[in-house]
Design an enzyme around this catalytic site. Structure first.
Site, PDB file in Angstrom:
ATOM      1  N   LYS A  59       2.293  -3.362   7.334  1.00 38.27           N
ATOM      2  CA  LYS A  59       2.558  -3.543   5.898  1.00 38.27           C
ATOM      3  C   LYS A  59       4.003  -3.122   5.582  1.00 38.27           C
ATOM      4  O   LYS A  59       4.681  -3.759   4.773  1.00 38.27           O
ATOM      5  CB  LYS A  59       1.579  -2.726   5.046  1.00 38.27           C
TER       6      LYS A  59
ATOM      7  N   TYR B 263      -1.809  -0.545  11.002  1.00 40.86           N
ATOM      8  CA  TYR B 263      -1.954  -1.227   9.705  1.00 40.86           C
ATOM      9  C   TYR B 263      -0.754  -0.936   8.814  1.00 40.86           C
ATOM     10  O   TYR B 263      -0.081  -1.858   8.332  1.00 40.86           O
ATOM     11  CB  TYR B 263      -3.256  -0.780   9.006  1.00 40.86           C
TER      12      TYR B 263
ATOM     13  N   THR C  65       0.827  -1.212   0.000  1.00 39.49           N
ATOM     14  CA  THR C  65       0.000   0.000   0.000  1.00 39.49           C
ATOM     15  C   THR C  65       0.859   1.259   0.000  1.00 39.49           C
ATOM     16  O   THR C  65       2.000   1.229   0.485  1.00 39.49           O
ATOM     17  CB  THR C  65      -0.909  -0.010   1.255  1.00 39.49           C
ATOM     18  N   ASP C  66       0.288   2.350  -0.502  1.00 48.40           N
ATOM     19  CA  ASP C  66       1.001   3.639  -0.432  1.00 48.40           C
ATOM     20  C   ASP C  66       1.067   4.159   1.008  1.00 48.40           C
ATOM     21  O   ASP C  66       1.824   5.080   1.302  1.00 48.40           O
ATOM     22  CB  ASP C  66       0.333   4.674  -1.354  1.00 48.40           C
TER      23      ASP C  66
HETATM   24  P1  NAD Z   1      -9.563  -7.503   2.350  1.00 47.79           P
HETATM   25  O1  NAD Z   1      -9.527  -7.194   3.796  1.00 47.79           O
HETATM   26  O2  NAD Z   1     -10.798  -7.221   1.571  1.00 47.79           O
HETATM   27  O3  NAD Z   1      -9.207  -9.048   2.116  1.00 47.79           O
HETATM   28  C1  NAD Z   1      -8.183  -9.692   2.812  1.00 47.79           C
HETATM   29  C2  NAD Z   1      -8.313 -11.189   2.539  1.00 47.79           C
HETATM   30  O4  NAD Z   1      -7.230 -11.859   3.210  1.00 47.79           O
HETATM   31  C3  NAD Z   1      -9.609 -11.793   3.083  1.00 47.79           C
HETATM   32  O5  NAD Z   1     -10.164 -12.685   2.139  1.00 47.79           O
HETATM   33  C4  NAD Z   1      -9.159 -12.540   4.335  1.00 47.79           C
HETATM   34  O6  NAD Z   1      -9.973 -13.673   4.631  1.00 47.79           O
HETATM   35  C5  NAD Z   1      -7.749 -12.966   3.924  1.00 47.79           C
HETATM   36  N1  NAD Z   1      -6.891 -13.207   5.098  1.00 47.79           N
HETATM   37  C6  NAD Z   1      -6.720 -12.398   6.174  1.00 47.79           C
HETATM   38  N2  NAD Z   1      -5.867 -12.970   7.061  1.00 47.79           N
HETATM   39  C7  NAD Z   1      -5.478 -14.149   6.509  1.00 47.79           C
HETATM   40  C8  NAD Z   1      -4.608 -15.196   6.934  1.00 47.79           C
HETATM   41  N3  NAD Z   1      -3.957 -15.121   8.099  1.00 47.79           N
HETATM   42  N4  NAD Z   1      -4.433 -16.253   6.121  1.00 47.79           N
HETATM   43  C9  NAD Z   1      -5.089 -16.355   4.929  1.00 47.79           C
HETATM   44  N5  NAD Z   1      -5.948 -15.407   4.500  1.00 47.79           N
HETATM   45  C10 NAD Z   1      -6.135 -14.312   5.268  1.00 47.79           C
HETATM   46  O7  NAD Z   1      -8.307  -6.718   1.736  1.00 47.79           O
HETATM   47  P2  NAD Z   1      -8.146  -6.003   0.326  1.00 47.79           P
HETATM   48  O8  NAD Z   1      -8.706  -4.638   0.430  1.00 47.79           O
HETATM   49  O9  NAD Z   1      -8.600  -6.912  -0.740  1.00 47.79           O
HETATM   50  O10 NAD Z   1      -6.566  -5.865   0.275  1.00 47.79           O
HETATM   51  C11 NAD Z   1      -5.765  -6.904  -0.266  1.00 47.79           C
HETATM   52  C12 NAD Z   1      -4.320  -6.488  -0.197  1.00 47.79           C
HETATM   53  O11 NAD Z   1      -4.121  -5.280  -0.900  1.00 47.79           O
HETATM   54  C13 NAD Z   1      -3.812  -6.259   1.228  1.00 47.79           C
HETATM   55  O12 NAD Z   1      -2.516  -6.763   1.320  1.00 47.79           O
HETATM   56  C14 NAD Z   1      -3.816  -4.746   1.360  1.00 47.79           C
HETATM   57  O13 NAD Z   1      -2.831  -4.316   2.271  1.00 47.79           O
HETATM   58  C15 NAD Z   1      -3.487  -4.322  -0.060  1.00 47.79           C
HETATM   59  N6  NAD Z   1      -3.991  -3.014  -0.488  1.00 47.79           N
HETATM   60  C16 NAD Z   1      -5.305  -2.708  -0.345  1.00 47.79           C
HETATM   61  C17 NAD Z   1      -5.778  -1.492  -0.807  1.00 47.79           C
HETATM   62  C18 NAD Z   1      -7.243  -1.123  -0.719  1.00 47.79           C
HETATM   63  O14 NAD Z   1      -7.626  -0.012  -1.075  1.00 47.79           O
HETATM   64  N7  NAD Z   1      -8.120  -2.016  -0.300  1.00 47.79           N
HETATM   65  C19 NAD Z   1      -4.894  -0.572  -1.399  1.00 47.79           C
HETATM   66  C20 NAD Z   1      -3.545  -0.937  -1.524  1.00 47.79           C
HETATM   67  C21 NAD Z   1      -3.109  -2.156  -1.072  1.00 47.79           C
END
Ligand code: NAD
Ligand code: TYD
Length: 337
Positions: free
Chosen positions: A154, A150, A123-124
């Site tokens: 990360k 958080y 993430t940024d």
């Molecule tokens: P989310 O919270 O919607 O989904 C996370 C998923 O990971 C879920 O399906 C959860 O069940 C699974 N999970 C959590 N803990 C786990 C574990 N211990 N073992 C196996 N599975 C596990 O998250 P998202 O918004 O889809 O984000 C996905 C990734 O992208 C993350 O790494 C997040 O940091 C990164 N990210 C998100 C955004 C955003 O805007 N949502 C932006 C940049 C980066």
């Protein structure tokens, strides 16, 4: 090619799996997900019977499981994380567990099994905050300065991934992306929460003065960026991925959503600010554009409308996830403080 996707039942992971299967139907995908509150297999209904898709219910923090699954995979695409800032402020422990310890277990298994690529989705937010009304953007060389549990977890995972490249030569890539929006986003994040609250006839809580700025990217553009990095990216590199070029505040976005939904500003409720709330994020994504030819293809306003429409048409999806333990979280976050 065989991909191990972690966290594929979450928002971005499920969008990625649906995208990849459409674009690369001959590839095999194994989705390892613990199905926390944020994981939902409904997102993957259309591929669940696809012979090239397999779901494994499990925890990335389990080294034996992860090691056994990593044998014979070509690439690990690592989405699994605890992903919501407000929850990390309520309780940081699951963030340290999954985001740090889980990433460590995956890196060890990738090293052991000589996986050809480990792609880490980040993430940024690891770069901290930028001043409001400035032209500054995060770049590939911005220093890390995470300010929430958080983003700190990360950042720790990014450092581990880089260390495995320098120390063991593990072929890694990292993408640090801005805020995503689109279908299947859990309704604890701004867009999903605002739209579903309005559909339920409730108000939209806006933190503080509402003048916080995020860089917004439609989720499919993020999935395409990951595809470009997996197929053409340089091993060892970090790519910044972002969307809008103009700053837009949270309250301006909420007003756009209100207009789309035919509501007025009486549906806005200013609430107590988030502690340590990062003021502004903005991304300079010229490296991935120049090197890999990626740029966002989707228009913000059009996709915002489409996202409102998606939530309107998928009432069962969000009504289900907004029941049960979600209610407890909502009370702690918005009512009992
Ligand atoms: P989310 O919270 O919607 O989904 C996370 C998923 O990971 C879920 O399906 C959860 O069940 C699974 N999970 C959590 N803990 C786990 C574990 N211990 N073992 C196996 N599975 C596990 O998250 P998202 O918004 O889809 O984000 C996905 C990734 O992208 C993350 O790494 C997040 O940091 C990164 N990210 C998100 C955004 C955003 O805007 N949502 C932006 C940049 C980066
Ligand atoms: P969020 O979707 O939680 O993403 P992040 O904190 O990772 O950027 O929040 C986006 C912005 O919206 C952020 O500035 C916090 C703000 N926000 C609100 O004003 N009200 C809300 O109810 C939520 C969830 C977020």
């Amino acid at each position: 090619m065989k991909l191990l996707v972690t966290g594929g039942a979450g928002f971005i992971g499920s969008n990625f799996i649906l995208y990849w299967i459409k674009k690369h139907p001959l590839d095999k995908i194994m989705n390892l997900d613990k199905l926390t509150y944020a994981g939902n297999l409904e997102n993957l209904k259309e591929v669940e019977k696809n012979p090239n898709y397999e779901f494994v219910h499990g925890d990335i923090c389990n080294p034996q499981l992860v090691n056994s699954l990593t044998k014979n995979v070509d690439m690990i695409v690592h989405f699994a994380a605890e992903s919501h800032v407000d929850r990390s402020i309520q309780n940081g422990l699951p963030f340290v567990k999954t985001n740090v310890e889980g990433t460590f277990a995956l890196l060890e298994s990738a090293r052991e099994n000589k996986v050809a690529r480990f792609h880490h989705i980040s993430t940024d937010e690891v770069f901290g905050e930028l001043p409001l009304n400035s032209k500054e953007k995060f770049t590939d060389v911005s220093p890390y300065n995470p300010r929430s549990p958080y983003s700190a977890s990360k950042a720790a995972s990014d450092h581990l991934v880089r260390a495995y490249h320098s120390t063991y030569g593990l072929p890694v890539t990292i993408s640090n992306c801005s805020n995503n929006f689109g279908p299947y986003q859990f309704p604890e994040k701004l867009f999903g929460l605002a739209i579903t609250n309005l559909l339920e006839g409730k108000k939209v809580p806006v933190y503080g003065d509402g003048l916080y700025v995020r860089d917004w990217l439609y989720v499919e553009d993020h999935c395409r960026a990951i595809e470009f990095i997996l197929l053409k990216g340089t091993v060892g590199k970090t790519y910044l991925v972002g969307g809008l070029t103009e700053d837009i505040s949270n309250v301006e976005i909420i007003k756009k959503i209100l207009r789309i939904m035919g509501k007025d500003e009486s549906s806005i409720e200013y609430v107590k600010d988030r502690p340590g709330h990062d003021r502004r994020y903005a991304i300079d994504w010229t490296t991935i554009q120049k090197e890999l030819g990626w740029k966002p293809l989707h228009n913000f306003d059009e996709e915002l409308k489409a996202t409102v429409e998606w939530y309107s048409k998928h009432e069962n999806w969000w009504k289900d996830v907004k029941s049960g333990t979600y209610q407890k979280y909502y009370k702690a976050q918005y009512v009992n403080r």
